[in-house]
Design an enzyme around this catalytic site. Structure first.
Site, mmCIF file in Angstrom:
data_model
loop_
_atom_site.group_PDB
_atom_site.id
_atom_site.type_symbol
_atom_site.label_atom_id
_atom_site.label_comp_id
_atom_site.label_asym_id
_atom_site.label_seq_id
_atom_site.Cartn_x
_atom_site.Cartn_y
_atom_site.Cartn_z
ATOM 1 C CG HIS A 113 -148.257 44.205 4.227
ATOM 2 N ND1 HIS A 113 -148.134 44.862 2.904
ATOM 3 C CD2 HIS A 113 -149.305 44.823 4.793
ATOM 4 C CE1 HIS A 113 -148.802 45.878 2.782
ATOM 5 N NE2 HIS A 113 -149.518 45.924 3.720
ATOM 6 C CG ASP A 118 -143.397 45.068 7.951
ATOM 7 O OD1 ASP A 118 -143.669 45.923 8.376
ATOM 8 O OD2 ASP A 118 -144.059 44.684 6.716
ATOM 9 C CD GLN A 153 -150.425 46.209 11.813
ATOM 10 O OE1 GLN A 153 -151.297 46.713 12.426
ATOM 11 N NE2 GLN A 153 -150.322 46.267 10.526
ATOM 12 C CE LYS A 209 -150.412 50.041 8.599
ATOM 13 N NZ LYS A 209 -149.797 49.044 7.876
ATOM 14 C CB CYS A 242 -151.578 43.680 1.967
ATOM 15 S SG CYS A 242 -152.521 45.396 1.138
HETATM 16 C C1 LIG Z 1 -149.230 48.606 6.719
HETATM 17 C C2 LIG Z 1 -148.163 47.522 6.681
HETATM 18 C C3 LIG Z 1 -147.021 47.791 5.698
HETATM 19 C C4 LIG Z 1 -147.092 48.742 4.660
HETATM 20 O O1 LIG Z 1 -147.179 50.237 5.064
HETATM 21 P P1 LIG Z 1 -147.260 51.199 4.238
HETATM 22 O O2 LIG Z 1 -147.294 52.465 5.219
HETATM 23 O O3 LIG Z 1 -148.324 51.311 3.525
HETATM 24 O O4 LIG Z 1 -145.871 51.393 3.291
HETATM 25 C C5 LIG Z 1 -146.165 46.701 5.495
HETATM 26 N N1 LIG Z 1 -146.193 45.875 6.426
HETATM 27 C C6 LIG Z 1 -146.998 45.656 7.534
HETATM 28 C C7 LIG Z 1 -147.260 44.301 8.299
HETATM 29 C C8 LIG Z 1 -148.079 46.673 7.604
HETATM 30 O O5 LIG Z 1 -148.918 46.527 8.623
#
Ligand SMILES: *Cc1c(COP(=O)(O)O)cnc(C)c1O
Length: 403
Positions: A121, A198, A201, A224, A361
């Site tokens: 992302h 990260d 997801q 999420k 993104c």
């Molecule tokens: C949604 C997402 C982000 C960003 O999350 P925010 O809540 O907008 O800060 C970063 N990495 C991944 C893989 C995402 O799905």
């Protein structure tokens, strides 16, 4: 049997219509919907014990502090972190990544190497580019393969004694690919590099175990995973959190302040300057309670059924290509030959179906496939096969209208 009817009844928003059609919400990878129990936690906070935390001697402040710290413990338990103070509340994934990147601007030296995956992302690319610009660090990229997975052989060759940091998502938001992060972390640790995962997801689908994965940093967002927006978590191993300088100066993160010198508070407060999103943190705890009561194994099994069903039905459509076909979460990213993804998304909306269209993104992934974007249908445990039928019929209709 997965209790889908009972679960759907927990989500008031699923009752609404869009353009006169029942809402079919398949944009869960962008943000998830909120169960009544989490909405209740928010209402209860503001109607019963809204107060600032950690400072007041009065009852409301103590109640708010207790609930907020209780939420931290819930998150610690959920992630199987060794210590509660390794859980830092943030404003979300982006904020957590920037906290770590900013801290490393004081630790990274010119010529040090930083490895990032091709599946990231933008929020897990841009902060590291900024870090490298500032420090003279060198950014290397783990390439991806046509099936949407990382080229792990190439990764093995990228890791050297110069490698200081590795960044990768647990699950790709654009394709749903589940990355082999345990292997990736072990390889980085063999040369003493730190790894940030990260988990934004992965969090809605997988219960990650910090001690088993041995991640140095793991970030995620509450919104999420059935929680509210504007709150998230940075997990960091104690030793790394001690080493990193604080991100912001302010109240709450200090031990003593004079104009000559300030000493910083211990963990986690060192990274929690200012009044946090108290209500959000508590509601995040409630969201984890909700999802854990259903159970992540049950959620994963049910979502896998949705994924298999959706993949089979969509693949029957002529000219439809699905991107990312490896082991993945319930995400189907696709295009139809000769039609722009945005046009499909606009027609789906008219039929009540919410999907995401565009580059998600993750422009480097789109560049890899040489496409402007995809239509992304991302499922959650409160979706149904009947809703997938609505999606498939809507895609067929869009194809007819647009070709
Ligand atoms: C949604 C997402 C982000 C960003 O999350 P925010 O809540 O907008 O800060 C970063 N990495 C991944 C893989 C995402 O799905």
């Amino acid at each position: 049997m997965f209790p889908i009817e009972r679960i759907r009844a927990d989500f008031p928003i699923l009752q609404r219509t869009v353009h006169g059609k029942p809402l079919v919400y398949f944009d869960n990878a962008a943000t998830s919907q909120t169960p009544q129990m989490v909405i209740d936690a928010i209402v209860e906070y503001y109607s019963k014990y809204n107060a600032n935390i950690h400072r007041g001697v009065h009852t409301l402040s103590q109640e708010a502090t207790d609930k907020y710290e209780e939420a931290r413990l819930k998150i610690q338990k959920h992630l199987n972190a060794a210590k509660a103070y390794e859980i830092i509340f943030t404003a979300g994934t982006t904020h957590g990544i920037n906290m770590v990147a900013s801290g490393f601007s004081e630790l990274l030296k010119s010529g040090d190497e930083v490895i990032v995956s091709a599946l990231e992302h933008h929020s897990n690319i841009v902060p590291w580019q900024m870090l490298c610009q500032k420090t003279g660090g060198v950014l290397k990229v783990i390439p991806m393969l046509d099936n949407g997975t990382l080229d792990m052989d190439a990764y093995e060759n990228l890791v050297t004694s110069k490698t200081k940091l590795v960044f990768c998502n647990h699950v790709s938001n654009a394709l749903g690919t589940i990355n082999p992060i345990k292997k990736l972390i072990a390889k980085a640790h063999a040369v003493g590099a730190a790894v940030l995962i990260d988990g934004a997801q992965a969090a809605p689908h997988i219960k990650p175990d910090m001690q088993d994965l041995d991640a140095d940093f793991y970030v995620l967002s509450a919104h999420k995973i059935c929680g509210p927006t504007g709150v998230g978590v940075l997990y960091g191993k104690e030793a790394w959190l001690q080493k990193l300088p604080p991100y912001q100066g302010g109240g709450e993160m200090i031990e003593t302040v004079t104009f000559e010198k300030t000493t910083y508070a211990g963990l986690p407060h060192k990274f929690e300057a200012g009044t946090p999103n108290i209500c959000g943190g508590i509601a995040f705890g409630a969201a984890l309670d909700y999802m854990n009561a259903i159970g992540f194994d049950a959620i994963a099994a049910y979502e896998h059924e949705l994924l298999a069903y959706g993949t089979e039905k969509l693949q029957e459509i002529e000219g439809l290509r699905i991107y990312g076909t490896a082991d993945k979460t319930a995400v189907i990213s696709f295009n139809i030959e000769g039609i722009h993804p945005y046009d499909i998304g606009a027609i789906l909306d008219k039929l009540g179906v919410a999907v995401r269209t565009g580059h998600h993104c993750a422009q480097p992934i789109m560049a890899f496939y040489n496409i402007p974007g995809t239509v992304r249908a991302s499922f959650a445990f409160y979706n149904t096969k009947a809703e997938i039928d609505v999606l498939v019929a809507a895609v067929k209709k869009a194809q007819m209208m647009l070709s």
